[in-house]
Design a protein around this motif. Structure first.
Motif, PDB file in Angstrom:
ATOM      1  N   ARG A   8       0.838  -1.212   0.000  1.00 50.96           N
ATOM      2  CA  ARG A   8       0.000   0.000   0.000  1.00 50.96           C
ATOM      3  C   ARG A   8       0.868   1.255   0.000  1.00 50.96           C
ATOM      4  O   ARG A   8       0.576   2.224  -0.705  1.00 50.96           O
ATOM      5  CB  ARG A   8      -0.953  -0.009   1.190  1.00 50.96           C
ATOM      6  N   ALA A   9       1.961   1.252   0.771  1.00 49.22           N
ATOM      7  CA  ALA A   9       2.861   2.413   0.805  1.00 49.22           C
ATOM      8  C   ALA A   9       3.517   2.622  -0.553  1.00 49.22           C
ATOM      9  O   ALA A   9       3.652   3.762  -1.023  1.00 49.22           O
ATOM     10  CB  ALA A   9       3.921   2.227   1.899  1.00 49.22           C
ATOM     11  N   GLY A  10       3.926   1.540  -1.206  1.00 48.91           N
ATOM     12  CA  GLY A  10       4.528   1.654  -2.534  1.00 48.91           C
ATOM     13  C   GLY A  10       3.561   2.209  -3.563  1.00 48.91           C
ATOM     14  O   GLY A  10       3.927   3.053  -4.391  1.00 48.91           O
ATOM     15  N   ILE A  11       2.313   1.745  -3.509  1.00 47.38           N
ATOM     16  CA  ILE A  11       1.292   2.256  -4.432  1.00 47.38           C
ATOM     17  C   ILE A  11       1.037   3.733  -4.166  1.00 47.38           C
ATOM     18  O   ILE A  11       0.927   4.534  -5.096  1.00 47.38           O
ATOM     19  CB  ILE A  11       0.003   1.418  -4.320  1.00 47.38           C
ATOM     20  N   TRP A  12       0.967   4.117  -2.891  1.00 46.16           N
ATOM     21  CA  TRP A  12       0.766   5.528  -2.550  1.00 46.16           C
ATOM     22  C   TRP A  12       1.909   6.378  -3.099  1.00 46.16           C
ATOM     23  O   TRP A  12       1.680   7.442  -3.681  1.00 46.16           O
ATOM     24  CB  TRP A  12       0.648   5.687  -1.030  1.00 46.16           C
ATOM     25  N   LEU A  50      10.397   9.261 -23.787  1.00 49.64           N
ATOM     26  CA  LEU A  50       9.899   8.305 -22.795  1.00 49.64           C
ATOM     27  C   LEU A  50      10.612   8.580 -21.479  1.00 49.64           C
ATOM     28  O   LEU A  50      11.791   8.912 -21.464  1.00 49.64           O
ATOM     29  CB  LEU A  50      10.194   6.865 -23.206  1.00 49.64           C
ATOM     30  N   LEU A  51       9.885   8.414 -20.384  1.00 51.24           N
ATOM     31  CA  LEU A  51      10.466   8.585 -19.059  1.00 51.24           C
ATOM     32  C   LEU A  51      10.173   7.333 -18.247  1.00 51.24           C
ATOM     33  O   LEU A  51       9.014   6.998 -18.006  1.00 51.24           O
ATOM     34  CB  LEU A  51       9.874   9.813 -18.366  1.00 51.24           C
ATOM     35  N   LEU A  52      11.231   6.630 -17.856  1.00 50.72           N
ATOM     36  CA  LEU A  52      11.117   5.465 -16.993  1.00 50.72           C
ATOM     37  C   LEU A  52      11.392   5.949 -15.574  1.00 50.72           C
ATOM     38  O   LEU A  52      12.420   6.575 -15.320  1.00 50.72           O
ATOM     39  CB  LEU A  52      12.136   4.405 -17.407  1.00 50.72           C
ATOM     40  N   VAL A  53      10.458   5.683 -14.662  1.00 52.79           N
ATOM     41  CA  VAL A  53      10.575   6.171 -13.290  1.00 52.79           C
ATOM     42  C   VAL A  53      10.609   4.995 -12.326  1.00 52.79           C
ATOM     43  O   VAL A  53       9.703   4.166 -12.313  1.00 52.79           O
ATOM     44  CB  VAL A  53       9.391   7.099 -12.925  1.00 52.79           C
ATOM     45  N   GLU A  54      11.660   4.936 -11.540  1.00 56.35           N
ATOM     46  CA  GLU A  54      11.764   3.988 -10.430  1.00 56.35           C
ATOM     47  C   GLU A  54      11.358   4.762  -9.180  1.00 56.35           C
ATOM     48  O   GLU A  54      11.925   5.815  -8.880  1.00 56.35           O
ATOM     49  CB  GLU A  54      13.195   3.460 -10.308  1.00 56.35           C
ATOM     50  N   VAL A  55      10.345   4.279  -8.468  1.00 57.85           N
ATOM     51  CA  VAL A  55       9.815   4.983  -7.306  1.00 57.85           C
ATOM     52  C   VAL A  55      10.273   4.272  -6.035  1.00 57.85           C
ATOM     53  O   VAL A  55      10.137   3.051  -5.915  1.00 57.85           O
ATOM     54  CB  VAL A  55       8.276   5.043  -7.356  1.00 57.85           C
ATOM     55  N   LYS A  56      10.801   5.055  -5.100  1.00 55.60           N
ATOM     56  CA  LYS A  56      11.206   4.539  -3.795  1.00 55.60           C
ATOM     57  C   LYS A  56      10.502   5.359  -2.725  1.00 55.60           C
ATOM     58  O   LYS A  56      10.702   6.565  -2.626  1.00 55.60           O
ATOM     59  CB  LYS A  56      12.728   4.635  -3.592  1.00 55.60           C
ATOM     60  N   GLY A  57       9.640   4.722  -1.959  1.00 56.45           N
ATOM     61  CA  GLY A  57       8.935   5.388  -0.867  1.00 56.45           C
ATOM     62  C   GLY A  57       9.521   4.984   0.472  1.00 56.45           C
ATOM     63  O   GLY A  57       9.699   3.791   0.736  1.00 56.45           O
ATOM     64  N   ARG A  58       9.832   5.957   1.293  1.00 57.57           N
ATOM     65  CA  ARG A  58      10.397   5.704   2.622  1.00 57.57           C
ATOM     66  C   ARG A  58       9.799   6.701   3.610  1.00 57.57           C
ATOM     67  O   ARG A  58       9.542   7.854   3.257  1.00 57.57           O
ATOM     68  CB  ARG A  58      11.924   5.870   2.631  1.00 57.57           C
ATOM     69  N   CYS A 102      14.781   8.515 -10.773  1.00 57.00           N
ATOM     70  CA  CYS A 102      14.308   7.869  -9.551  1.00 57.00           C
ATOM     71  C   CYS A 102      13.557   8.914  -8.739  1.00 57.00           C
ATOM     72  O   CYS A 102      14.072  10.009  -8.508  1.00 57.00           O
ATOM     73  CB  CYS A 102      15.481   7.310  -8.745  1.00 57.00           C
ATOM     74  N   ALA A 103      12.340   8.570  -8.335  1.00 55.58           N
ATOM     75  CA  ALA A 103      11.536   9.440  -7.481  1.00 55.58           C
ATOM     76  C   ALA A 103      11.668   8.932  -6.051  1.00 55.58           C
ATOM     77  O   ALA A 103      11.221   7.826  -5.745  1.00 55.58           O
ATOM     78  CB  ALA A 103      10.084   9.427  -7.926  1.00 55.58           C
ATOM     79  N   LEU A 104      12.297   9.722  -5.192  1.00 57.92           N
ATOM     80  CA  LEU A 104      12.426   9.382  -3.776  1.00 57.92           C
ATOM     81  C   LEU A 104      11.283  10.074  -3.050  1.00 57.92           C
ATOM     82  O   LEU A 104      11.285  11.293  -2.882  1.00 57.92           O
ATOM     83  CB  LEU A 104      13.785   9.829  -3.230  1.00 57.92           C
ATOM     84  N   VAL A 105      10.282   9.287  -2.672  1.00 59.16           N
ATOM     85  CA  VAL A 105       9.025   9.821  -2.158  1.00 59.16           C
ATOM     86  C   VAL A 105       8.946   9.604  -0.648  1.00 59.16           C
ATOM     87  O   VAL A 105       8.836   8.459  -0.196  1.00 59.16           O
ATOM     88  CB  VAL A 105       7.819   9.142  -2.846  1.00 59.16           C
ATOM     89  N   PRO A 106       8.967  10.694   0.135  1.00 58.23           N
ATOM     90  CA  PRO A 106       8.773  10.553   1.575  1.00 58.23           C
ATOM     91  C   PRO A 106       7.331  10.139   1.870  1.00 58.23           C
ATOM     92  O   PRO A 106       6.379  10.696   1.315  1.00 58.23           O
ATOM     93  CB  PRO A 106       9.057  11.949   2.131  1.00 58.23           C
ATOM     94  N   LEU A 107       7.171   9.130   2.719  1.00 58.18           N
ATOM     95  CA  LEU A 107       5.846   8.632   3.077  1.00 58.18           C
ATOM     96  C   LEU A 107       5.320   9.364   4.314  1.00 58.18           C
ATOM     97  O   LEU A 107       6.096   9.832   5.138  1.00 58.18           O
ATOM     98  CB  LEU A 107       5.913   7.130   3.359  1.00 58.18           C
ATOM     99  N   PRO A 108       3.996   9.457   4.445  1.00 59.09           N
ATOM    100  CA  PRO A 108       3.426  10.089   5.639  1.00 59.09           C
ATOM    101  C   PRO A 108       3.924   9.401   6.904  1.00 59.09           C
ATOM    102  O   PRO A 108       4.142   8.190   6.891  1.00 59.09           O
ATOM    103  CB  PRO A 108       1.921   9.882   5.467  1.00 59.09           C
TER     104      PRO A 108
END
Length: 120
Positions: A8-12, A50-58, A102-108
């Motif tokens: 769920r966190a990864g999808i968010w 084209l843009l390939l995005v690797e998402v990392k949520g932490r 790479c998108a480094l996404v801070p999680l709530p």
């Protein structure tokens, strides 16, 4: 399939990154596209790009630098093979210039902005 808190966190995190990219004019082509070599989190398109995005949520910065440490050689090679297979299935995009980020996404509850790292 049961969605664990990690899934769920990864999808968010993917959805947050996707919203920002769509606001910047990118159009989604694929999300969580997978093959035997790996998974492409997000694949987006602008004219001739084209843009390939690797998402990392932490939730917080750890020893892996918000997830950036996982982007070493083997991961990059598997993603390149995965992209090649995706392009075989979608030949109309084969002449596009492609970029990786790479998108480094801070999680709530962390409210920091998404960090975008070019992945050369």
């Amino acid at each position: 399939m049961r969605r664990t808190p990690q899934i769920r966190a990864g999808i968010w995190a993917e959805q947050r990154a996707l919203r920002l990219l769509q606001q910047a004019g990118w159009r989604l082509l694929a999300q969580r596209w997978s093959c035997r070599w790996g998974e492409i989190d997000l694949l987006l398109h602008k004219p001739d790009r084209l843009l390939l995005v690797e998402v990392k949520g932490r939730q917080r910065r750890g020893a892996d630098g918000w997830g950036a440490a996982s982007l070493r050689g083997g991961k990059r090679q598997r993603l390149a093979i995965s992209l090649g297979l995706w392009l075989q299935e979608h030949p109309s995009y084969q002449n596009c210039r492609w970029e990786w980020v790479c998108a480094l996404v801070p999680l709530p509850p962390n409210r920091s902005p998404v960090r975008w790292l070019p992945w050369c």
